[in-house]
Write an enzyme that holds these catalytic residues in place. Structure first.
Site, PDB file in Angstrom:
ATOM      1  N   SER A 115       0.800  -1.216  -0.173  1.00 53.77           N
ATOM      2  CA  SER A 115      -0.095   0.105  -0.113  1.00 53.77           C
ATOM      3  C   SER A 115       0.888   1.202   0.094  1.00 53.77           C
ATOM      4  CB  SER A 115      -0.942   0.010   1.086  1.00 53.77           C
ATOM      5  OG  SER A 115      -2.015   0.877   0.975  1.00 53.77           O
ATOM      6  N   PRO A 116       0.428   2.309  -0.654  1.00 51.97           N
ATOM      7  CA  PRO A 116       1.198   3.540  -0.696  1.00 51.97           C
ATOM      8  C   PRO A 116       1.237   4.144   0.711  1.00 51.97           C
ATOM      9  CG  PRO A 116      -0.607   3.935  -2.283  1.00 51.97           C
ATOM     10  CD  PRO A 116      -0.885   2.366  -1.313  1.00 51.97           C
ATOM     11  N   GLN A 134       1.386   6.546  -7.200  1.00 55.91           N
ATOM     12  CA  GLN A 134       0.032   7.229  -6.449  1.00 55.91           C
ATOM     13  C   GLN A 134       0.294   8.755  -6.463  1.00 55.91           C
ATOM     14  OE1 GLN A 134      -1.213   7.685  -2.491  1.00 55.91           O
ATOM     15  NE2 GLN A 134      -2.710   6.260  -3.016  1.00 55.91           N
ATOM     16  N   TYR A 177      -7.722  15.053   1.345  1.00 62.43           N
ATOM     17  CA  TYR A 177      -6.950  15.657   0.518  1.00 62.43           C
ATOM     18  C   TYR A 177      -7.543  16.561  -0.443  1.00 62.43           C
ATOM     19  CZ  TYR A 177      -3.287  12.791   2.742  1.00 62.43           C
ATOM     20  OH  TYR A 177      -2.455  12.210   3.848  1.00 62.43           O
ATOM     21  N   ARG A 189      -8.136   5.816  -5.548  1.00 59.77           N
ATOM     22  CA  ARG A 189      -8.453   5.802  -4.034  1.00 59.77           C
ATOM     23  C   ARG A 189      -9.494   6.592  -3.603  1.00 59.77           C
ATOM     24  NH1 ARG A 189      -4.754   4.242   1.024  1.00 59.77           N
ATOM     25  NH2 ARG A 189      -4.527   2.302   0.014  1.00 59.77           N
ATOM     26  N   ARG A 194       0.901  -1.409   6.880  1.00 58.20           N
ATOM     27  CA  ARG A 194       2.132  -1.536   8.155  1.00 58.20           C
ATOM     28  C   ARG A 194       2.897  -2.997   8.140  1.00 58.20           C
ATOM     29  NH1 ARG A 194      -2.230   1.714  12.021  1.00 58.20           N
ATOM     30  NH2 ARG A 194      -2.022   3.576  11.282  1.00 58.20           N
TER      31      ARG A 194
END
Length: 794
Positions: A423-424, A501, A586, A634, A728
């Site tokens: 994952s980013p 991304q 964002y 996303r 993570r």
């Protein structure tokens, strides 16, 4: 001690007999409004594990129950013209009346005072009359006690979507059977299981709107039963359906399931100057949907728990009741979460009806998330290997059993070797937006670690679009060339693909690196703040963050051009995949969420308008990004705040991006506002990917607390998502995919050649551990058999 139990169902009777068994000197009374032989159910189901708990608590009644039950291991699923069967599930079915009679007989044997045909309208009055020191309110789903003291218990009752009718039949089923039928009005399903020598329970359910459209609302009881008989005639094999609810008229036999949660389980009543606790138990305190058969299990285990805590505390009621509630509320929450997943699956069969029968059946078996991929392997290895071979064959591989997470996936011209995505994740280690040796090692190591697709962190399309001064960018050639170096390493030294991304921080920009204070504005004069943009004027951290100004049309044109230039540079750098970041508050996300978009122009108001600018950006980059390379988007599929984006909205958002040319939706959630209240848990965001994939009809990436191969295999095999993004765990273990695959005992995944000896040793050590564990389990099983033989002799 005088103990009064209100309600003679499984919870009340079992608590009474256990308490009397432990404390014969106590006066224990059960008040039940019905006659001893009355019951309005058919059969009840619980697992072999539950029977084991009963054996530990009271072997005498457990043996009688054991002798009366009907046992089966298999689940049979009728769908799409096929019948699929999986074994090893270990259920028992017993008639509700027979179970109550067994518990009543055991109560009488131990000296419990059973009082039937007695209606209790006032728990305090009953406590006063029987001089009770403790009152157990096991008065069922429609508990009068819970209603009277609702201010204390704080019940939350959710009436579910489906209508169902509880019937019986003399068709004897040798497996727990699920049958699905599509009608012009929608889907119906039956849950059937045998509970005595010649009778089975047969539950039919369907969504409320389908029930109405089929005309069942206006049918007599006989007509409604006839409709079900005709619909499931092949399953019933000539047998009739039977009702034991002759006292109900017309469609009243069709009900909706109420999910009951109570915040508190104990009410302290003042009875003539004495503080007497009135304690909820069983359905009065909580319910679990019949599709996982756990209502009776929970009731019986409530009783076991409370007696154990009373014994442990020497019948000091206050601490015993606190311990009881603390222990049981946690376990009940687990079951209710599983039951909610199962309930929602059956409420939305139409969502999964597009799956082929093999995947549909797997999805059903794993619907509650309590049964996982490897758990199915333990239950029925041949069944699971057939599923794995089917998935492999549909992925373009030879049809042989391999973990679903290791099957390839193709989007446009890009084929990923497996379904694992790194994952980013922001690492805040760039200088002037330029990725460096840290990023080379960070991303390169994960590419060597076995994942099919490696994503960069959110890479910003302009200097003022960064989150922090340490964030990477793609707004100049130096950054492009630095990224090209990393892409080249991934392509030449691994068989992974690498995705870029792209995003713009918007109102969440100009903050410190995470380890210096997440989301806090910059404070070092050497790194000055920069102006912020958002859909509407906002301040992410109230009273703390900079105030972002509302973007003008000129701002929007500039931002769109920045995204286009960044997409060009990503292609020049050699990236295989592009992702547009429209989540987490964002800039583009700030346009989508009604919590952050208060515009009154054509970019505000309806969801269609709020999506207008993000879609402009998407279409612009889709136009310049090579047509043979995929783009994912996303989104925040849930804002976790009332009035924000919901999963229903997420499906609509996905449909719009799909129509614009998106290849995949990356389903995240939250981080749009600090007022959010997420509900965390294993794979807690996967349901969003599931809904988007199976309702919007677009491939998805599942994210969120996915940390084991078992999670990934379950998600992919059930069709809940197409890829799984691991975040993570990849920070803790760059070789997560290789290590998790080795733990499964699968040796067919290639490792980087320089690391081959590490693979050999790891697999050898893991095999040794498995053999030791198997030996220990065998030893424990032998000891258990020996103990059982000795107890039998005694």
């Amino acid at each position: 001690m005088h103990v009064l139990t209100l309600g003679g169902g499984p919870a009340g009777l079992y608590f009474a007999l256990l308490l009397k068994k432990h404390r014969p000197e106590f006066e224990v009374t059960v008040l039940e409004r019905n006659r001893p032989g009355d019951t309005f159910g058919w059969g009840v189901v619980f697992s072999d594990q539950t029977l084991g708990n009963l054996m530990d608590a009271d072997p005498e009644s457990a043996r009688t129950i054991h002798a009366a039950f009907n046992h089966w291991d298999d689940i049979e699923i009728h769908f799409g013209g096929e019948v699929l069967r999986s074994g090893g599930h270990g259920f028992i079915g017993i008639g509700r009346r027979r179970l109550l009679n067994i518990l009543q007989d055991r109560c009488r044997e131990l000296g419990v005072n059973l009082v039937f045909e007695t209606e209790v309208r006032d728990a305090e009055q009953a406590a006063r009359e029987y001089q009770a020191d403790l009152v157990i309110a096991a008065d069922g789903l429609n508990s009068r006690t819970r209603q009277r003291y609702a201010e204390t218990y704080q019940p939350d009752i959710d009436l579910r979507r489906n209508r169902f009718v509880w019937l019986g039949t003399h068709r004897k089923f040798d497996a727990f059977t699920f049958a699905f039928r599509e009608t012009p009005h929608g889907w119906f399903q039956a849950h059937a299981y045998q509970f005595d020598a010649d009778t089975s329970t047969f539950i039919v359910e369907t969504p409320e709107e389908v029930w109405r459209a089929a005309g069942l609302e206006d049918m007599s009881q006989e007509e409604g039963i006839g409709y079900c008989e005709a619909l499931f005639a092949d399953v019933l094999q000539g047998e009739k359906l039977i009702s034991n609810a002759a006292h109900l008229r017309g469609s009243a036999i069709w009900i909706r399931f109420p999910r009951v949660i109570t915040r508190e389980w104990v009410h302290w009543a003042d009875i003539d100057g004495r503080q007497v606790p009135i304690v909820l138990m069983g359905d009065a305190a909580h319910t679990a949907h019949f599709s996982i058969g756990s209502g009776t299990k929970l009731a019986l285990e409530d009783a076991i728990s409370l007696v154990n805590h009373l014994e442990a505390q020497g019948y000091d009621l206050a601490p015993a009741l606190r311990a009881y509630h603390a222990e049981r509320s946690v376990e009940v929450l687990k079951i209710q979460n599983a039951a909610r997943n199962s309930t929602e699956w059956f409420e939305h069969v139409d969502r999964y009806a597009r799956l082929e029968p093999q995947q549909f059946a797997y999805s059903l078996l794993t619907r509650s998330q309590r049964i996982s991929h490897e758990n199915l392997r333990v239950r029925d290895t041949p069944y699971l290997e057939n599923v794995e071979a089917w998935i492999a064959g549909h992925s373009g591989l030879p049809p042989q059993p391999i973990p679903p997470m290791l099957t390839p996936y193709t989007a446009r011209s890009v084929t990923l070797k497996n379904r694992i995505v790194m994952s980013p994740m922001a690492v805040y280690s760039a200088v002037d937006g330029v990725p460096n040796d840290f990023h080379l090692v960070h991303l390169g190591a994960r590419a060597l670690g076995g994942a099919g697709l490696i994503f960069t962190e959110m890479t910003c399309v302009s200097a003022d679009g960064r989150i922090t001064p340490g964030c990477c960018g793609l707004y100049n050639e130096a950054q492009r060339d630095a990224w090209a170096r990393i892409v080249n390493f991934v392509h030449t030294q691994s068989d992974a693909k690498i995705g870029m991304q792209l995003g713009h921080a918007g109102p969440k920009g100009s903050t410190r690196r995470a380890w210096d204070g997440t989301d806090l504005p910059l404070s070092d004069p050497a790194e000055p703040n920069w102006p912020l943009l958002a859909a509407s004027e906002q301040q992410y951290l109230e009273g703390v963050s900079q105030v972002a100004r509302a973007a003008t049309r000129e701002d929007m044109d500039r931002v769109k051009a920045d995204f286009v230039r960044a997409a060009h540079r990503a292609d020049e750098a050699g990236f295989d995949w592009l992702e547009l970041h429209c989540a987490h508050g964002y800039l583009l996300s700030s346009f989508i969420s009604p919590l952050t978009n208060h515009r009154t122009d054509e970019y505000g108001g309806s969801l269609e308008n709020r999506l207008r600018f993000p879609l402009e950006v998407f279409r612009a980059i889709r136009e310049v990004w090579p047509q043979d390379k995929p783009i994912s988007v996303r989104i925040s599929a849930h804002d976790w705040v009332e009035g924000g984006i919901t999963p229903d909205d997420a499906v609509q958002i996905a449909r719009v991006f799909k129509a614009a040319g998106a290849d995949m939706i990356d389903c995240s959630s939250g981080q749009v506002t600090k007022k959010e209240q997420p509900v965390y848990g294993r794979m807690y965001q996967t349901p969003f990917a599931d809904r988007v994939r199976n309702e919007a009809g677009i491939p998805t990436i599942a994210v969120g607390n996915i940390f084991e191969a078992d999670h990934v295999n379950s998600i992919i095999a059930s069709g809940r998502a197409d890829l799984c993004a691991i975040a993570r765990p990849h920070l803790a273990d760059p070789f997560w995919t290789l290590h998790e695959t080795a733990k499964l005992g699968y040796s067919g995944l290639p490792w980087p050649k320089p690391y081959y000896q590490g693979k050999v040793q790891l697999e050898r050590n893991l095999e040794r551990e498995r053999q030791m564990q198997a030996a220990q389990v065998g030893q424990e099983a032998s000891l258990a058999r020996l103990r059982a033989e000795l107890e039998g002799s005694a």
